[in-house]
Design an enzyme around this catalytic site. Structure first.
Site, short mmCIF file in Angstrom:
data_model
loop_
_atom_site.label_atom_id
_atom_site.label_comp_id
_atom_site.label_asym_id
_atom_site.label_seq_id
_atom_site.Cartn_x
_atom_site.Cartn_y
_atom_site.Cartn_z
N LYS A 54 0.84 -1.21 0.00
CA LYS A 54 0.00 0.00 0.00
C LYS A 54 0.87 1.25 0.00
O LYS A 54 0.58 2.22 -0.71
CB LYS A 54 -0.93 -0.01 1.23
CG LYS A 54 -2.04 -1.04 1.12
CD LYS A 54 -2.81 -1.25 2.42
CE LYS A 54 -3.79 -2.40 2.28
NZ LYS A 54 -4.47 -2.79 3.51
N GLN A 98 -4.66 -1.61 9.73
CA GLN A 98 -4.50 -2.91 9.07
C GLN A 98 -5.07 -4.02 9.95
O GLN A 98 -4.82 -4.11 11.14
CB GLN A 98 -3.00 -3.16 8.80
CG GLN A 98 -2.70 -4.41 8.00
CD GLN A 98 -3.24 -4.38 6.57
OE1 GLN A 98 -3.40 -3.33 5.97
NE2 GLN A 98 -3.53 -5.55 6.03
N ASP A 121 -10.97 2.70 3.98
CA ASP A 121 -11.26 1.28 3.77
C ASP A 121 -12.74 1.08 3.41
O ASP A 121 -13.10 0.02 2.90
CB ASP A 121 -11.00 0.49 5.07
CG ASP A 121 -9.66 -0.24 5.07
OD1 ASP A 121 -9.24 -0.72 4.00
OD2 ASP A 121 -9.05 -0.32 6.15
#
Ligand code: GUN
Length: 292
Positions: A54, A98, A121
């Site tokens: 990412k 995460q 997200d």
């Protein structure tokens, strides 16, 4: 005839290159580059790889990424306090924690603490709710990435029969909402579904996200269907395998995603798109405060 490959890697590279142009135009116009805060708790090797991917993608797009690499002993209160600070930091446009988190931290509490306007997200109930009522804003990255892949090979999904296998909060449920928004007739199958093979066998589009290697058999696939495999399972010999029997499904499908190189890179590309969108929403003072 064997299926053609739905190339997520290639599409994601084109999306990231396009994002780089848009971010550069933004900076040239005197605005700040979008900034993404990434919180990693502990040292799970797979999570470490995902976070590195990412950050590399952010670099390519010109998006500023800030890593908070926290020890495995970090408490839930500490993570919530950090998110609270980042929510109020106007220099941060997106926040990603995460997953998975260590057992002392409740992922639901973490997701709900992120200000919905910074929830890149697309996991916050507010953003899932917007998708449910046909007002999508920050969309869950994997399902949205799947929709972009489907758009490459289908001009219009209206009236198609779509089966989603897996009903997780992060993939299966928002995936069903995305397909419904696109006009598909959607069935979500899960661990309690009887006769999974019969549901899969009538589907024009099959999306599988269960995390069980080769759960969906190639012989179940309707000839000419489009098959999207979200699963990435590491086998004992170190190889990667999807949730679908790839070779056998490829004998029947028209289109199929490879594993790796299908959905995974699209998730990352959608994260970056969301980060730019979050920055644009902040510029326009379209703020979603709720309880941030
Ligand atoms: N862990 C595995 N995939 C993801 C993802 O898309 N987002 C977050 N936050 N954690 C993950």
């Amino acid at each position: 005839m064997p299926a053609q490959s739905l190339d997520g890697k290639g599409l994601s590279e084109r999306i990231i290159a396009d994002l780089a142009v848009r971010v550069s135009a933004r900076v040239t116009a005197g605005m700040t580059a979008p900034a993404l805060a990434v919180i990693l708790v502990g040292s799970d090797p797979a999570s470490g790889i995902y976070v590195r991917n990412k950050r590399n993608a952010c670099l390519k797009a010109g998006i500023h990424s800030i890593l908070y690499d926290l020890p495995v002993t970090t408490t839930q209160a500490e993570v919530l306090a950090l998110i609270g600070e980042l929510n109020h930091n106007t220099g941060v446009h997106g926040i990603l924690v995460q997953m998975p988190l260590p057992p002392q931290i409740d992922p639901t509490a973490v997701i709900e603490r992120i200000c919905p306007g910074k929830d890149v997200d697309g996991f916050h109930p507010y953003n899932i709710g917007r998708l449910a009522v046909r007002m999508p804003t920050l969309r869950s990255c994997t399902p949205y990435g799947v929709m972009r892949l489907l758009a490459m090979v289908h001009d219009d999904l209206k009236g198609m029969s779509a089966v989603v296998v897996g009903s997780s909060n992060h993939v299966g449920r928002p995936m069903g909402l995305e397909l419904l928004l696109a006009g598909c007739t959607v069935t979500t199958c899960h661990r309690f579904t009887h006769n999974l093979d019969a549901f899969v066998a009538q589907a024009d589009i099959v999306v599988v996200a269960v995390g069980k290697p080769e759960l969906v058999k190639g012989a179940w696939i309707k000839p000419g269907a489009t098959v999207v495999d979200v699963g990435i399972n590491r086998m004992a010999d170190g190889s990667l395998r999807g949730d679908v029997e790839f070779a056998a499904a490829g004998e029947r499908a028209a289109w199929i995603t490879p594993v790796p190189g299908g959905v995974g890179p699209m998730t990352v590309a959608m994260l970056l798109e969301n980060t730019l969108l979050a920055a644009q929403l902040a510029d326009a003072a379209i703020r979603v405060d709720l309880d941030c």
